[in-house]
Design an enzyme around this catalytic site. Structure first.
Site, PDB file in Angstrom:
ATOM      1  N   SER A   1       0.860  -1.194   0.000  1.00  0.00           N
ATOM      2  CA  SER A   1       0.000   0.000   0.000  1.00  0.00           C
ATOM      3  C   SER A   1       0.887   1.231   0.000  1.00  0.00           C
ATOM      4  CB  SER A   1      -0.867  -0.007   1.266  1.00  0.00           C
ATOM      5  OG  SER A   1      -1.495   1.243   1.467  1.00  0.00           O
TER       6      SER A   1
ATOM      7  N   TYR B   1      -2.237  -0.903  10.475  1.00  0.00           N
ATOM      8  CA  TYR B   1      -2.168  -1.039   9.009  1.00  0.00           C
ATOM      9  C   TYR B   1      -0.823  -0.548   8.476  1.00  0.00           C
ATOM     10  CZ  TYR B   1      -4.054  -0.926   4.227  1.00  0.00           C
ATOM     11  OH  TYR B   1      -4.292  -1.142   2.884  1.00  0.00           O
TER      12      TYR B   1
HETATM   13  P1  NAD Z   1     -11.661  -5.916   0.325  1.00  0.00           P
HETATM   14  O1  NAD Z   1     -12.239  -5.737   1.667  1.00  0.00           O
HETATM   15  O2  NAD Z   1     -12.494  -5.746  -0.890  1.00  0.00           O
HETATM   16  O3  NAD Z   1     -10.929  -7.323   0.197  1.00  0.00           O
HETATM   17  C1  NAD Z   1     -10.278  -7.935   1.275  1.00  0.00           C
HETATM   18  C2  NAD Z   1     -10.263  -9.417   1.029  1.00  0.00           C
HETATM   19  O4  NAD Z   1      -9.586 -10.062   2.130  1.00  0.00           O
HETATM   20  C3  NAD Z   1     -11.677 -10.024   0.984  1.00  0.00           C
HETATM   21  O5  NAD Z   1     -11.687 -11.083   0.044  1.00  0.00           O
HETATM   22  C4  NAD Z   1     -11.847 -10.570   2.403  1.00  0.00           C
HETATM   23  O6  NAD Z   1     -12.804 -11.610   2.503  1.00  0.00           O
HETATM   24  C5  NAD Z   1     -10.438 -11.063   2.650  1.00  0.00           C
HETATM   25  N1  NAD Z   1     -10.146 -11.294   4.064  1.00  0.00           N
HETATM   26  C6  NAD Z   1     -10.284 -10.437   5.100  1.00  0.00           C
HETATM   27  N2  NAD Z   1      -9.938 -11.057   6.253  1.00  0.00           N
HETATM   28  C7  NAD Z   1      -9.556 -12.312   5.916  1.00  0.00           C
HETATM   29  C8  NAD Z   1      -9.100 -13.434   6.659  1.00  0.00           C
HETATM   30  N3  NAD Z   1      -8.948 -13.398   7.997  1.00  0.00           N
HETATM   31  N4  NAD Z   1      -8.823 -14.580   5.997  1.00  0.00           N
HETATM   32  C9  NAD Z   1      -8.990 -14.654   4.653  1.00  0.00           C
HETATM   33  N5  NAD Z   1      -9.419 -13.629   3.895  1.00  0.00           N
HETATM   34  C10 NAD Z   1      -9.699 -12.474   4.532  1.00  0.00           C
HETATM   35  O7  NAD Z   1     -10.444  -4.864   0.295  1.00  0.00           O
HETATM   36  P2  NAD Z   1      -9.361  -4.483  -0.810  1.00  0.00           P
HETATM   37  O8  NAD Z   1      -9.271  -3.013  -0.798  1.00  0.00           O
HETATM   38  O9  NAD Z   1      -9.575  -5.204  -2.083  1.00  0.00           O
HETATM   39  O10 NAD Z   1      -8.051  -5.022  -0.089  1.00  0.00           O
HETATM   40  C11 NAD Z   1      -7.194  -5.983  -0.650  1.00  0.00           C
HETATM   41  C12 NAD Z   1      -5.767  -5.645  -0.273  1.00  0.00           C
HETATM   42  O11 NAD Z   1      -5.416  -4.409  -0.870  1.00  0.00           O
HETATM   43  C13 NAD Z   1      -5.541  -5.471   1.223  1.00  0.00           C
HETATM   44  O12 NAD Z   1      -4.302  -6.045   1.584  1.00  0.00           O
HETATM   45  C14 NAD Z   1      -5.494  -3.974   1.383  1.00  0.00           C
HETATM   46  O13 NAD Z   1      -4.750  -3.591   2.496  1.00  0.00           O
HETATM   47  C15 NAD Z   1      -4.824  -3.587   0.092  1.00  0.00           C
HETATM   48  N6  NAD Z   1      -4.958  -2.199  -0.315  1.00  0.00           N
HETATM   49  C16 NAD Z   1      -6.174  -1.649  -0.527  1.00  0.00           C
HETATM   50  C17 NAD Z   1      -6.251  -0.333  -0.933  1.00  0.00           C
HETATM   51  C18 NAD Z   1      -7.557   0.334  -1.194  1.00  0.00           C
HETATM   52  O14 NAD Z   1      -7.576   1.564  -1.361  1.00  0.00           O
HETATM   53  N7  NAD Z   1      -8.652  -0.387  -1.285  1.00  0.00           N
HETATM   54  C19 NAD Z   1      -5.098   0.425  -1.111  1.00  0.00           C
HETATM   55  C20 NAD Z   1      -3.864  -0.174  -0.891  1.00  0.00           C
HETATM   56  C21 NAD Z   1      -3.807  -1.496  -0.497  1.00  0.00           C
END
Ligand code: NAD
Length: 262
Positions: free
Chosen positions: A144, A157
């Protein structure tokens, strides 16, 4: 033949958001994919079968809780049983919680570190030797912008994501020259369920509409004032799996509309 035909890919946290987009992009290039994550079982099954139908590859699902090392082991075994030993590992599952450090619930800290950081350690340690023996492997960690810079109220985070970038460098170095690479992708704001919660909270705090909250969120950090699209992150994952990225390892690929350039 597509770029990744016959490869075995495991994408954690791929029932929604960025992980699902990466799974879709890898499947579109011919990789067989094991999905993982939480959600409504019927919705997950619809997602799984639609992806298999659209791409013609084999798509499996395993509901391992990535806060648990024993379940991560089961997940890796299930992926190998379905599609052969894992060739492409995408460590993507993640959660968020915001609070000042003095108010940060200890259980939330522990969960964020377990899911956002330690899970990548466990899955990587379980697949990397096999990748090396076979002379090819790709480990992609979703980090991130918060892996590089900080924001208030995100102790868990930010610590976890900085850790992910450090872990990426170590795994990259330990496997340099073996055909196995390890890289991070660091998105800025992507409009997924994880961020929607923060948008709604911001809108409520300022007494504005959700769309105005989204504009405020972008304005605070992301100079492009545009969300990164999950499909763009998927395309970056495909690039990392391509021969063009053979010499890219231990690296971080920022996709953040200019966030960390400031
Ligand atoms: P999201 O909430 O859409 O997806 C998260 C996923 O992780 C889901 O499939 C959820 O079911 C799964 N998950 C959560 N807890 C879990 C567990 N204990 N065991 C197994 N699966 C689990 O969110 P996203 O934004 O797509 O996030 C995905 C990744 O991207 C994360 O690592 C997040 O930190 C990172 N990220 C997101 C952003 C953003 O702006 N959305 C920016 C930078 C990084």
């Amino acid at each position: 033949m597509a770029l990744l035909t016959g490869k075995s890919a495991l994408v954690t946290g791929s029932t929604s958001g960025i992980g699902l987009a990466m799974a879709q992009a890898l499947a579109a290039e011919g990789a067989n994919v094991m999905l993982n994550g939480f959600g409504d079982p019927d919705a997950i099954e619809r997602t799984r079968s639609a992806l298999a139908e659209e791409t013609g590859v084999s798509v499996g699902y395993h509901g391992a809780d990535l806060s648990r090392p024993d379940e991560i082991e089961e997940l890796v075994e299930a992926a190998a049983a379905a599609h052969g030993p894992v060739d492409i590992l995408v460590n993507n599952a993640g959660i968020q919680h915001t609070d000042r450090i003095e108010d940060f619930p200890v259980a939330k800290w522990d969960a964020i570190l377990a899911i956002n950081l330690s899970s990548a350690f466990h899955s990587t340690r379980l697949v990397v030797a096999g990748m090396r023996e076979r002379g090819w492997g790709r480990i992609i960690n979703t980090a991130s912008a918060h892996g590089i810079v900080a924001s208030v109220e995100k102790a868990g985070y930010v610590a976890a994501k900085h850790g992910v970038i450090g872990l990426t460098k170590v795994v990259g170095l330990e496997n340099a020259g073996t055909g196995v690479t390890c890289n991070a992708i660091s998105p800025g704001w992507v409009r997924t369920p994880l961020v929607e919660t923060q948008i709604v909270a911001l809108a409520e705090k300022h007494g504005v509409s959700v769309e105005e909250g989204a504009r405020l969120l972008l304005g605070g950090k992301q100079p492009s004032l545009q969300f990164v699209q999950p499909q763009q992150v998927g395309a970056a994952a495909v690039f990392i799996c391509s021969p063009a990225a053979d010499q890219m390892t231990g690296a971080n690929l920022s996709m953040d509309g200019g966030w960390i350039a400031q």
